[in-house]
Design an enzyme around this catalytic site. Structure first.
Site, short mmCIF file in Angstrom:
data_model
loop_
_atom_site.label_atom_id
_atom_site.label_comp_id
_atom_site.label_asym_id
_atom_site.label_seq_id
_atom_site.Cartn_x
_atom_site.Cartn_y
_atom_site.Cartn_z
N HIS A 192 0.83 -1.21 0.00
CA HIS A 192 0.00 0.00 0.00
C HIS A 192 0.86 1.26 0.00
O HIS A 192 0.51 2.28 0.59
CB HIS A 192 -0.95 0.01 1.20
CG HIS A 192 -1.96 -1.08 1.18
ND1 HIS A 192 -3.15 -1.01 0.47
CD2 HIS A 192 -1.97 -2.30 1.78
CE1 HIS A 192 -3.82 -2.12 0.63
NE2 HIS A 192 -3.13 -2.93 1.41
N ASN A 195 -10.40 -2.95 2.12
CA ASN A 195 -10.04 -3.04 0.70
C ASN A 195 -11.28 -2.82 -0.15
O ASN A 195 -12.40 -2.73 0.36
CB ASN A 195 -9.45 -4.42 0.39
CG ASN A 195 -8.06 -4.62 0.95
OD1 ASN A 195 -7.31 -3.67 1.12
ND2 ASN A 195 -7.72 -5.86 1.26
#
Length: 744
Positions: free
Chosen positions: A105, A178
């Site tokens: 990320h 997510n």
């Protein structure tokens, strides 16, 4: 030594039985008198040989490992134990593998906003952000790709992070989610392996900004629990059109706890106001080259113009008595609960309304931790969640430092009072003598014994009272052992065009593998178990005999399953879940982008009327010409050009209108115009043209489009195309076009 003074070669058998220290010392003795550079090279070679991996797995202290696939827990469905030194060593090493940049990320973009409760939800939870209708809680939301580095692109095939930091009255709550509701693995102990496999291959750091091929598919073929997540990542869900048109999910099963201490299981969802809309593979590839910052630019510009992205936040609620009613384990992070079985209860609206002031200070330094929790929210024994509770905090301690919570972007709104002290990056200046509890010394204001525990305060966190009883064991509950049912359900839920894209994705990714055995293993060991038609179609594109691939598929990696006390009792089903398909029209064209192609002499009145009508529907309209600056309309007025054609690819837009100019025949010869229309047609976007500009459409040679357009294909030509075009824009893609005939 030999007669010429050179060191005698070591016997390979003797080399294998001597210790690294003996080999090192022998090398030092035998190399006496040689050139210093040769000594160093040979010594390093011997040391390197001594570090070759042994065939049996050990930890960093050489201790043999019997099971590297299951965390140590109290019973097969019990919590992960802090005692698990093997997991902590593995995860700690993984969390510290990168300096400064996030291991995963890394490429993120964020904005500030507010959550507004839709009502009093105290029947579900005592969390005070849900306590009354209209109550507002500040939030900070970070979106991200998972695999690429900070310098990669926004639109590769990847999972997207959707993490929300709620600044509640009772502390910070981080919901780290997510854009997909399931995950690749069951147990956090496998997370380092997953990321190592999917990151660039270690010998050459290729590929970047996309998943690796040989290493990832080798790992996947030996990890059948990955099958459901593969279906999501091979679908167009892996290419969100914008952050504001993708869903968010908490992934794990959490608990909500009311004031009386009663709890129920919940799954968190965020549904976008603008509907779910994605790119397609070729479009995403072109966008990476033309504007690698497309998604982040889209979010930034939307907020700047006041088009604030919104999501409805809700939960699926499962009462404790129904925990075993679904035929799968609700603690399994590779499973979802179909919305048809448990509808979503809306909790409120999440709105992003302010861009950051400083990217580094806010977006980069924000630290999300699953362990940041507030009263009314609690954890479950999901083995992936249990491990991530450790990993996220450990990562932030390494990445931002022990005092990361004092940074403005991480700081809670309510006062902080505890006895934690010092550490680098300390911001708070503490006063007084005592930095421990209990104490009876006066503080700066004269009060003694502070800070005190607050056992009776509604702001104090109390863990759900739950009995935990089980043997210490490295095993996985057999309620987790169905790896393919929901993957099949996902396939059954897709429309025809969605299935075509999934087949193309599997084929493309596996054809990138250089090792033939890996393609065979993935096809025979995974895809064939999801659906025979899917496997047959992929096998054809790979040029592999499917029966032979099934026969040659290797067994999965060792995983020990243990029978739980209670098995899920519901009936397993591969029925479709309509909520999983994106084959749905949107309710509006809010935020959709429209290109209007103009040239000198265009009918300015009609252009302005069309633009006003589209703006009224919430669309973003750009006037595009062959050059920048201004274009003179037929009535003498000047129209400002938003983008010159070389800077305005069709992939940036959701629809196109050809307004034309004084000489449509000239516009029809422009290569950029032809390419714009061909791409828009191939990617299924709505197309329209004023009647006087019809020669431009004809010159583009769009298949099956006549002089009057092709309304069923989403192509409209006429004096007034506004209403038809707006209606067509609500259909994200026209999938019935003969796109194979388009060279774009």
């Amino acid at each position: 030594m030999t007669k010429n003074g050179k060191p005698a070669p070591m016997d390979p058998m003797k080399l294998a039985t001597t210790s690294p220290q003996q080999r090192f010392e022998g090398a030092q003795t035998g190399l006496a008198g040689r050139d210093a550079r040769q000594e160093t090279a040979k010594t390093q070679d011997l040391i390197r040989d001594s570090r070759d991996p042994a065939p049996g797995m050990t930890n960093n202290q050489g201790l043999g490992i019997s099971d590297d696939q299951n965390s140590l827990r109290a019973g097969v469905r019990g919590p992960t134990l802090l005692e698990d030194f093997q997991y902590r060593e593995k995860m700690t090493h993984f969390d510290h593998e990168r300096i400064t940049e996030r291991v995963v990320h890394a490429r993120g973009f964020a904005a500030h906003g507010v959550f507004e409760s839709a009502g009093d939800h105290s029947d579900l939870t005592m969390a005070n952000l849900f306590s009354e209708k209209g109550k507002q809680t500040p939030v900070f939301v970070r979106f991200s790709t998972v695999m690429g580095s900070r310098g990669s692109a926004d639109t590769p095939r990847d999972v997207r992070g959707f993490s929300v930091k709620f600044y509640t009255d009772h502390g910070v709550w981080d919901l780290v989610g997510n854009n997909m509701p399931v995950f690749f693995i069951h147990d956090a102990i496998k997370f380092p392996d997953l990321v190592h496999a999917v990151k660039p291959e270690q010998n050459n750091e290729i590929p970047q900004a996309q998943s690796a091929h040989d290493t990832f598919w080798d790992f996947a073929s030996l990890t059948p629990e990955i099958s459901h997540m593969l279906m999501w990542t091979m679908s167009d869900r892996a290419f969100p059109r914008s952050f504001s048109t993708m869903e968010g999910f908490g992934v794990h099963t959490f608990r909500m706890v009311d004031a009386a201490g009663a709890s129920r299981f919940v799954k968190f969802h965020f549904k976008p106001e603008k509907g779910v809309h994605s790119l397609v593979w070729e479009e995403a590839q072109k966008m990476m080259g033309k504007d690698p910052d497309y998604n982040r630019r889209d979010l930034f510009e939307a907020i700047e113009r006041g088009d604030f992205p919104k999501w409805t936040m809700g939960v699926q609620v499962i009462e404790e008595k129904d925990e075993f009613s679904f035929g799968f384990d609700i603690l399994d992070p590779t499973k979802l609960i179909p919305e048809e079985l448990v509808p979503i209860t809306p909790l409120g609206t999440l709105t992003l309304n302010r861009n950051v002031d400083n990217y580094f200070a806010e977006t980069e330094q924000v630290a999300f931790c699953l362990s940041h929790i507030v009263p009314g929210i609690d954890f479950t024994n999901d083995p992936l969640l249990q491990g991530r509770l450790f990993s996220y905090l450990d990562t932030q301690l390494r990445r931002v430092g022990p005092n990361f919570a004092e940074l403005p972007i991480n700081r809670p709104l309510n006062p902080v009072s505890n006895n934690q002290r010092e550490g680098f990056g300390r911001i708070t200046i503490d006063r007084g003598k005592a930095s421990y509890f209990p104490n009876n010394l006066p503080g700066p204001d004269g009060a003694r014994g502070l800070p005190m525990q607050q056992p009776d305060s509604p702001a104090a966190y109390r863990t759900v009272f739950e009995r935990v009883d089980g043997h210490k064991i490295r095993a996985r509950s057999s309620s987790f052992d169905d790896h393919f049912t929901q993957a099949t359900m996902f396939w059954n839920s897709m429309a025809g065009w969605e299935k075509d894209h999934i087949v193309a994705a599997f084929s493309f990714e596996l054809n990138q593998c250089e090792t033939p055995e890996i393609r065979i293993a993935a096809l025979g060991g995974l895809i064939a178990k999801i659906d025979p038609d899917l496997a047959a179609r992929v096998a054809e594109k790979l040029g592999i005999d499917l029966p032979a691939a099934i026969e040659a598929a290797p067994p999965p990696a060792f995983v020990a399953f243990a029978k739980p006390d209670t098995m899920p009792s519901g009936k397993r089903s591969t029925a479709a879940s309509p909520a999983l398909s994106m084959d749905k029209p949107a309710d509006s064209i809010l935020g959709r982008k429209v290109a209007i192609l103009i040239d000198a002499g265009v009918d300015g009145t009609k252009v302005k009327a069309l633009k006003a009508a589209l703006n009224a529907e919430g669309a973003v309209v750009h006037l595009i010409a062959a050059h920048g600056g201004m274009v003179k309309a037929a009535d003498g007025t000047m129209l400002p050009v938003d983008k010159p054609a070389p800077n305005a690819s069709s992939v940036f837009y959701d629809g196109v209108v050809v307004a034309g100019g004084v000489d449509p025949a000239k516009m029809a010869t422009m290569g950029l115009v032809k390419a714009f229309l061909a791409e828009a047609f191939k990617f299924g976007k709505a197309i329209a043209a004023f009647q006087e500009a019809s020669p431009v459409i004809q010159a583009a040679n769009l298949p099956d489009v006549g002089k009057n357009g092709a309304p069923k294909l989403g192509v409209f030509i006429g004096d007034d195309v506004t209403a038809a075009f707006i209606a067509a824009m609500k259909t994200p893609r026209f999938r019935n076009r003969n796109v194979d005939a388009v060279a774009a």
